[in-house]
Write an enzyme that holds these catalytic residues in place. Structure first.
Site, PDB file in Angstrom:
ATOM      1  N   ASP A  13      47.056  -3.448  -3.036  1.00 30.67           N
ATOM      2  CA  ASP A  13      46.517  -4.698  -3.590  1.00 30.67           C
ATOM      3  C   ASP A  13      45.013  -4.621  -3.844  1.00 30.67           C
ATOM      4  O   ASP A  13      44.321  -5.642  -3.845  1.00 30.67           O
ATOM      5  CB  ASP A  13      46.814  -5.892  -2.662  1.00 30.67           C
ATOM      6  N   LYS A  16      44.095  -1.895  -8.606  1.00 40.04           N
ATOM      7  CA  LYS A  16      44.252  -0.680  -9.414  1.00 40.04           C
ATOM      8  C   LYS A  16      44.637  -0.997 -10.851  1.00 40.04           C
ATOM      9  O   LYS A  16      44.150  -0.372 -11.798  1.00 40.04           O
ATOM     10  CB  LYS A  16      45.300   0.231  -8.769  1.00 40.04           C
ATOM     11  N   GLY A  40      52.787  -3.919  -7.420  1.00 37.15           N
ATOM     12  CA  GLY A  40      52.531  -5.044  -8.319  1.00 37.15           C
ATOM     13  C   GLY A  40      51.113  -4.950  -8.838  1.00 37.15           C
ATOM     14  O   GLY A  40      50.163  -5.318  -8.147  1.00 37.15           O
ATOM     15  N   HIS A  41      50.950  -4.397 -10.029  1.00 41.25           N
ATOM     16  CA  HIS A  41      49.612  -4.219 -10.600  1.00 41.25           C
ATOM     17  C   HIS A  41      49.330  -5.356 -11.575  1.00 41.25           C
ATOM     18  O   HIS A  41      50.017  -5.517 -12.578  1.00 41.25           O
ATOM     19  CB  HIS A  41      49.513  -2.860 -11.293  1.00 41.25           C
ATOM     20  N   GLN A 222      50.532   1.309  -4.394  1.00 45.06           N
ATOM     21  CA  GLN A 222      50.274   1.012  -2.974  1.00 45.06           C
ATOM     22  C   GLN A 222      48.866   1.453  -2.604  1.00 45.06           C
ATOM     23  O   GLN A 222      47.969   1.394  -3.416  1.00 45.06           O
ATOM     24  CB  GLN A 222      51.346   1.654  -2.078  1.00 45.06           C
TER      25      GLN A 222
END
Length: 421
Positions: A13, A16, A40-41, A222
């Site tokens: 988180d 990225k 989740g980007h 991650q």
């Protein structure tokens, strides 16, 4: 061939997706090298928010190739939903997205196995996203996995049924009361596979090897502290999230690696269970959570918040060989009267500056250095020179301690709210 790597240095988180999106204009190929839809980007531009789980974060740029590498595990259902959302933005997926034939597929029963395993742990849950990531990587290392290239075989469903039936027997082993409609899950899975087969499958390692004149950016998912080997085990993900994972996850050699970009938040967050030495349970932690909108992009779960842990950050820099740093969510700390940084640990009565094997609360306490806060609205600032004096001092201190230059500071979620140094 030279490849730049972009990695998260904390528990994920870090931001990225935003930075990959910002940097994509400088590259020809963006290649995702590990993880799955547990990532989740988040990207924000043109007053819109997009969340990508599997597709590389360069997908919104024209004339760029986005490659899902062999180290990624793919849920066809989730990937097809992503593709549909992107197509609504007039992105020609067939021209910009490639998938490695060696990437593994997440089957519906992988997700059920994940849920059964987590439920069986009771109070000792590790905080799985329940996306089937762990069981898929277990099948991969157990040489039972179902790879994307299998879909080119006319009898691929026979392989699917064989593995599905093995999973059903394993699910019984956990002896948990888990309700699921496998028939419905399979219908959705098969429909998604049909859509997936419209995308080009490639021998990705050869594709990258032949891209000699292309600029390549490898995108990690991650964070380094969730690495299966070097993270806070067992509260980790199931893949190598560090720089080494890019080599195995894309089929590139170590001497192909050029720059290693490390991303970190100006504070620290974590989703799910596991040790977190600098976690806050006071008004400062509450403010970080509220102002930073700290909820998981994949799970929606609230993130735990705490001060920046310089010991853990140094560790991540060393493990990855980070050459440049990028600090995210700096704007969230505006308005804090003070900002603390953990510089050492009191480990069993001894002051240390490294990450030990045992991170339990009974063995370890953080040692802090305090800084004066800043009150300016950073989202209105357009250059490094105009940053608040106290923030500049904070940045210079971090650089000195980490011995790595901070070249980007993010002052807001939008791609425009990025300061280059």
């Amino acid at each position: 061939m030279k490849v730049d790597l972009l990695l998260g240095l904390q528990w994920g988180d870090e931001g990225k997706g935003k930075i990959v999106d910002v940097l994509t204009s400088k590259y020809d190929i963006i290649a995702r090298f590990q993880g799955g839809p547990n990532a989740g980007h988040t990207l924000v531009f043109n007053n819109k928010k997009y969340v990508l789980h599997t597709i590389p974060s360069g997908i919104f740029h024209k004339n760029k190739i986005n490659l899902i590498g062999n180290g990624v595990v793919i849920d066809p259902v989730i990937l097809c939903k992503e593709i549909l959302n992107i197509k609504n933005e007039n992105i020609k997926i067939s021209e910009t997205l490639l998938i490695s034939k060696k990437a593994h597929l997440i089957l519906p029963t992988h997700r059920i196995l994940d849920a059964a395993s987590e439920m069986s742990k009771g109070k000792n849950k590790i905080g799985s996203t329940l996306k089937g990531i762990g069981p898929t990587y277990m099948d991969k290392t157990g040489r039972n996995g179902f790879r994307v290239g299998e879909l080119e075989n006319k009898k691929w469903k026979d392989k699917y049924v064989e593995l599905r039936d093995k999973h059903i027997e394993l699910i019984k082993f956990f002896k948990v009361n888990l309700n699921f409609n496998l028939k419905k899950l399979e219908e959705e899975f098969f429909q998604s596979v049909d859509e997936l087969k419209k995308i080009d499958f490639v021998d990705s390692e050869n594709f990258l090897f032949e891209a000699n004149d292309k600029k390549i950016l490898a995108e990690g998912a991650q964070g380094s502290l969730l690495d299966i080997d070097f993270g806070t085990y067992p509260y980790v993900t199931s893949s190598n999230t560090t720089a080494a994972g890019a080599c195995t996850g894309l089929g590139i050699s170590p001497n192909s690696v050029n720059q290693v970009f490390g991303i970190f938040k100006a504070y620290t967050t974590r989703v799910g269970s596991g040790p977190f030495p600098t976690e806050l349970f006071d008004s400062y932690g509450e403010r970080m959570s509220k102002v930073g909108n700290e909820f998981g992009a994949t799970t929606g779960r609230p993130r735990r918040c705490g001060w920046l842990d310089l010991v853990a950050l140094k560790y991540a820099c060393r493990v990855n060989g980070v050459s440049k740093l990028m600090m995210m969510k700096t704007d969230v700390l505006s308005g804090f009267d003070k900002v603390l940084v953990c510089t050492n640990y009191n480990y069993k009565g001894k002051i240390i500056d490294y990450l030990p094997y045992d991170l339990s609360e009974s063995s370890l306490k953080p040692v802090y250095k305090e800084f004066k806060g800043w009150s300016e609205d950073l989202r209105q600032i357009d250059s490094f020179e105009n940053l608040p004096k106290n923030l500049n001092y904070y940045i210079k201190f971090l650089e000195k301690e980490l011995e790595v230059p901070i070249v980007i500071v993010s002052v807001g979620p939008d791609r425009k709210e990025t300061l280059f140094r």
